[in-house]
Design a protein around this motif. Structure first.
Motif, PDB file in Angstrom:
ATOM      1  N   PRO A  25      -8.329 -24.922 -25.524  1.00 17.07           N
ATOM      2  CA  PRO A  25      -9.427 -24.688 -24.366  1.00 17.07           C
ATOM      3  C   PRO A  25     -11.110 -24.732 -25.331  1.00 17.07           C
ATOM      4  N   VAL A  26     -12.008 -25.235 -24.638  1.00 21.24           N
ATOM      5  CA  VAL A  26     -13.353 -25.268 -25.228  1.00 21.24           C
ATOM      6  C   VAL A  26     -14.116 -25.240 -24.015  1.00 21.24           C
ATOM      7  N   SER A  93     -20.701 -36.607 -26.485  1.00 23.92           N
ATOM      8  CA  SER A  93     -21.886 -36.611 -27.094  1.00 23.92           C
ATOM      9  C   SER A  93     -21.823 -35.969 -28.513  1.00 23.92           C
ATOM     10  N   GLU A  94     -22.840 -36.154 -29.122  1.00 26.52           N
ATOM     11  CA  GLU A  94     -22.754 -35.456 -30.584  1.00 26.52           C
ATOM     12  C   GLU A  94     -22.449 -34.172 -30.779  1.00 26.52           C
ATOM     13  N   ALA A  95     -22.979 -33.415 -29.797  1.00 25.34           N
ATOM     14  CA  ALA A  95     -22.800 -31.922 -29.704  1.00 25.34           C
ATOM     15  C   ALA A  95     -21.360 -31.751 -29.434  1.00 25.34           C
ATOM     16  N   THR A  96     -20.831 -32.622 -28.232  1.00 24.23           N
ATOM     17  CA  THR A  96     -19.445 -32.095 -27.772  1.00 24.23           C
ATOM     18  C   THR A  96     -18.583 -32.359 -28.830  1.00 24.23           C
ATOM     19  N   VAL A  97     -18.510 -33.575 -29.646  1.00 23.77           N
ATOM     20  CA  VAL A  97     -17.482 -33.899 -30.518  1.00 23.77           C
ATOM     21  C   VAL A  97     -17.427 -33.130 -31.759  1.00 23.77           C
ATOM     22  N   TYR A  98     -18.847 -32.618 -32.094  1.00 17.06           N
ATOM     23  CA  TYR A  98     -19.020 -31.273 -33.009  1.00 17.06           C
ATOM     24  C   TYR A  98     -18.168 -30.093 -32.855  1.00 17.06           C
TER      25      TYR A  98
END
Length: 257
Positions: A25-26, A93-98
């Motif tokens: 979960p995220v 997005s860059e933020a979500t894959v991080y």
């Protein structure tokens, strides 16, 4: 930059690999919970645990490297970023894959009770940029392996930018500034690049390697392209370099404070 694929091409049962499906979960910015899908492939006596982060296309169902790495003695966790494979969520997005990569690392530490000192992060292509960011944020991981990756998204885009009169930086919102982050690494790193890579030229891989601090290692593979699915990567001498790197990294990590 992102080419999510929701189709699953192969199940690990077909490869005769013992594994477990994991759902992590995220939380989104709105508080909604979305789940990341992954495969946990254990080894009875692992030399290290590998967190594998794939590139911008496909999904974990095409990552046949999982079998190769388990045969080398790794336990392996592969995850799909949100929007890829069976993972939930919208376009990444860059933020979500991080965030997804950090969630996977937290799972290994908190749920699997694996010390950061025994974990090697492996990133291929765009996954290499994600792996560098993750290692930068978690300096106690044992080691970092970056395969076929780039210095920054700006430098990659600028190579092919046709509209020279229009500044690319005005529209490029996903930075993936690996060359800026790689200088701060605190763990051993191994950089792998195919010498016949036409997508990300080997010169870019070398530049990323040169920016990294010691201890570091560079493995250049003749006749290998971008995805390393060729027989060249499977040569015993190349696989042994990966295996020996992980052993040394974990040994050094466990002996440090």
């Amino acid at each position: 930059m992102f080419v999510p694929d929701a189709h699953h091409y192969k199940d690990l049962d077909a490869l005769n690999l013992p594994h477990q499906e994991v759902w992590l979960p995220v939380s989104t910015k709105t508080g909604k919970i979305e789940r990341i899908h992954g495969w946990w492939i254990p080894h009875d006596h692992p030399i290290s645990t590998m967190l594998y982060l794939h590139g911008n296309g496909g999904n974990i169902s095409v990552e046949v490297k999982a079998r190769r790495f388990r045969e080398l003695g790794f336990s392996v966790l592969l995850i799909d970023y949100r929007g890829y494979g069976r993972s939930e969520g919208n376009f990444p997005s860059e933020a979500t894959v991080y965030q997804d990569a950090q969630t996977a690392l937290d799972y290994l530490v908190k749920e699997r009770r694996i010390s950061l000192k025994k974990i090697v992060v492996y990133g291929h292509s765009l996954g290499g940029a994600i792996a560098i960011n993750l290692a930068n944020q978690n300096p106690k991981v044992a080691g970092l392996i970056v395969s076929s990756s780039f210095t920054s998204m700006y430098q990659m885009a600028a190579r092919d930018w046709k509209f020279r009169l229009f500044p690319i930086e005005l529209i490029l919102t996903q930075k993936f500034d690996s060359v800026g982050k790689v200088r701060s690494l605190k763990m051993p790193s191994l950089f792998i690049h195919g010498m016949d890579d036409t997508l990300i030229p080997v010169s870019i891989g070398k530049a990323l390697y040169e920016a990294a601090p010691q201890p570091k290692q560079l493995l250049l593979i003749p006749n290998a392209g971008h995805n390393h699915r060729e027989a060249e990567f499977d040569k015993p001498e190349n696989l042994k370099i990966v295996q020996d790197f992980a052993r040394r990294a974990v040994k050094a990590s466990l002996s440090s404070n």
